[in-house]
Design an enzyme around this catalytic site. Sequence first.
Site, PDB file in Angstrom:
ATOM      1  N   LYS A 278      -9.458   0.090   8.541  1.00 29.69           N
ATOM      2  CA  LYS A 278      -8.858  -1.054   7.845  1.00 29.69           C
ATOM      3  C   LYS A 278      -9.904  -2.154   7.675  1.00 29.69           C
ATOM      4  O   LYS A 278     -10.847  -2.236   8.458  1.00 29.69           O
ATOM      5  CB  LYS A 278      -7.694  -1.609   8.693  1.00 29.69           C
ATOM      6  CG  LYS A 278      -6.449  -0.758   8.688  1.00 29.69           C
ATOM      7  CD  LYS A 278      -5.349  -1.417   9.499  1.00 29.69           C
ATOM      8  CE  LYS A 278      -4.087  -0.560   9.515  1.00 29.69           C
ATOM      9  NZ  LYS A 278      -3.444  -0.428   8.189  1.00 29.69           N
ATOM     10  N   ARG A 352       3.340   8.334  10.472  1.00 32.29           N
ATOM     11  CA  ARG A 352       4.130   9.530  10.144  1.00 32.29           C
ATOM     12  C   ARG A 352       3.643  10.752  10.925  1.00 32.29           C
ATOM     13  O   ARG A 352       4.403  11.666  11.192  1.00 32.29           O
ATOM     14  CB  ARG A 352       4.107   9.756   8.628  1.00 32.29           C
ATOM     15  CG  ARG A 352       2.746  10.060   8.080  1.00 32.29           C
ATOM     16  CD  ARG A 352       2.643   9.805   6.578  1.00 32.29           C
ATOM     17  NE  ARG A 352       2.498   8.385   6.241  1.00 32.29           N
ATOM     18  CZ  ARG A 352       2.414   7.924   5.004  1.00 32.29           C
ATOM     19  NH1 ARG A 352       2.502   8.753   3.983  1.00 32.29           N
ATOM     20  NH2 ARG A 352       2.276   6.631   4.778  1.00 32.29           N
TER      21      ARG A 352
HETATM   22  N1  BES Z   1       0.739   0.261  10.453  1.00 33.09           N
HETATM   23  C1  BES Z   1       0.401   0.436   9.079  1.00 33.09           C
HETATM   24  C2  BES Z   1       1.411  -0.207   8.140  1.00 33.09           C
HETATM   25  C3  BES Z   1       1.373  -1.709   8.079  1.00 33.09           C
HETATM   26  C4  BES Z   1       0.335  -2.362   7.463  1.00 33.09           C
HETATM   27  C5  BES Z   1       2.413  -2.435   8.601  1.00 33.09           C
HETATM   28  C6  BES Z   1       0.338  -3.740   7.383  1.00 33.09           C
HETATM   29  C7  BES Z   1       2.424  -3.807   8.498  1.00 33.09           C
HETATM   30  C8  BES Z   1       1.381  -4.457   7.910  1.00 33.09           C
HETATM   31  C9  BES Z   1       0.349   1.929   8.750  1.00 33.09           C
HETATM   32  O1  BES Z   1      -0.126   2.736   9.755  1.00 33.09           O
HETATM   33  C10 BES Z   1      -0.586   2.050   7.608  1.00 33.09           C
HETATM   34  O2  BES Z   1      -1.731   1.774   7.765  1.00 33.09           O
HETATM   35  N2  BES Z   1      -0.059   2.481   6.463  1.00 33.09           N
HETATM   36  C11 BES Z   1      -0.836   2.602   5.291  1.00 33.09           C
HETATM   37  C12 BES Z   1      -0.402   3.848   4.586  1.00 33.09           C
HETATM   38  C13 BES Z   1      -1.314   4.242   3.461  1.00 33.09           C
HETATM   39  C14 BES Z   1      -2.655   4.698   4.001  1.00 33.09           C
HETATM   40  C15 BES Z   1      -0.651   5.346   2.685  1.00 33.09           C
HETATM   41  C16 BES Z   1      -0.580   1.376   4.421  1.00 33.09           C
HETATM   42  O3  BES Z   1       0.554   0.902   4.376  1.00 33.09           O
HETATM   43  O4  BES Z   1      -1.526   0.902   3.825  1.00 33.09           O
HETATM   44 MN    MN Z   2      -2.219   2.896   9.759  1.00 39.12          MN
END
Ligand code: BES
Ligand code: MN
Length: 498
Positions: A278, A352
């Site tokens: 990230k 997931r």
């Molecule tokens: N934990 C995150 C989702 C999230 C991000 C929750 C920001 C709250 C605030 C999750 O693990 C994630 O990173 N999801 C990705 C999925 C994508 C790679 C398809 C996302 O939402 O960007």
């Molecule tokens: Mn994630």
Amino acid sequence: MDFSIKAFDAKNSIAAAKTGCVAVGVFENKKLSQAAKSLDVNGDITAALKSGDITGKAGTTLLLRGLKGVAAERVLLVGLGSDDAVTEKSFSSGVQAAIKALSTINSADAIIALPMAEVKERDLSWAIRTVVQAGREAVYRSDAQKSKKDPAYAGVKKLALAVPNNAQAKLALAQAVAIANGMQLTKDLGNLSPNVCTPSYLADTAKKLGKDFKFSVEVLDRKQLEALKMGSFLSVTNGSEQPPKFIVLKHMGGKAKDAPVVLVGKGITFDTGGISLKPGAGMDEMKYDMCGAGSVLGTFRAIGELDLKLNVVGIVAACENMPSGRATKPGDIVTSMSGLTIEVLNTDAEGRLILCDALTYAERFNPAAVIDVATLTGACIVALGHHNSGLFTRDDDKHNALAQELLNAGKAASDTAWRLPIGELYNEQLKSNFADLANIGTPGGASCTAAAFLENFTRKYTWAHVDIAGTAWKSGGAKGATGRPVPMLTNFLIGRAG
Ligand code: BES
Ligand code: MN
Ligand code: ZN
């Protein structure tokens, strides 16, 4: 803050109540609520409204001292808006304002005598919960890791609610306090730093809850997860030095044979994204990626305190998502406990990957329903903002009924969700050239494709998925966990217990 019930009648009037403060409602058209009228012995409240010192607009307050004919030291006038209907919104802002005012006066006790039974489309239980939640929010501090603590709450600590002292009100108060205690645990766990709140810390918290409330608690470690063939869950832990923990709690308050409700929580105690790293800005907030797990533990705290007559199983899948030389790479293919193979196209879609194995594990309980709770997708914030959690189920009669039950439970608990779709078309977005499915979808509807991914692992039972990415915590100056969706889940379980 301590809450109690204090019933008033003709013999035992509010005016004669000895207390530091009585809070009563007034309206915009200078009208007085019933309780305000009973304190207006000398016309002081009418005079205050006439003077314009308080408009009666929802959320305004005015503190009066030493009213003649009133035993209380102070009377707090609380604006509730228009008098033809006390709405949910005007009552809530009145309560917020009253709690704020009571937090700054030098009195140990007070009575809240707002018209709690007269809120449009909301019942007494809702009003009691609203007062308790606002009070508990005012005293809450997130300074567990500060050596210099924040200034402690210095206002009214004993709050009596002027409602009939009957079984309904008593039960509503007990439920409100249990929910507030559950939310507090969920907030505390979320707010703790991720070097402290590790998977092992969540496991220890579950064990302690088990001792305090007589849940059976089992913690599975890496070896046991390997034996269960949880290849998908384990793939997320590859880059981490912290051992994964798979926590199973059981509250067997129902009949031994009754099928349990199973709650499954995403417990990523820190989500760096893994090799699909990230960006740095705001990454600290990914300590909140265990809020699904935290809300399962918080809900158990609440149902344990209430000794709910229902069988409930809690599953917390906990680990970190870290990059390292051993971490899972984009393109890696893993085999889930269900046997389905998954191409990990993005290691940041890790929620997931841990949930699918937890959902397969849930089959062994022959559940009445399974509800998973997860900070699953940033896209859910784009879709719904921070007001509503995202709710997903299949679209058939049985699942539509479950969805409605959860939506209603959330609405009644001021912890709302909004339904979003899954189905065949979203499933098609998850096709992989090399495995049974990919862990991310083609562009568009990322919350829906995430939910659709999970759906593949839930076909043996009735299931709902709650995406709390937008509701589990607040960012910015007031950064902190909210304790959601403990109110919705607890209220749902209360309903199931009948
Ligand atoms: N934990 C995150 C989702 C999230 C991000 C929750 C920001 C709250 C605030 C999750 O693990 C994630 O990173 N999801 C990705 C999925 C994508 C790679 C398809 C996302 O939402 O960007
Ligand atoms: Mn994630
Ligand atoms: Zn995550």
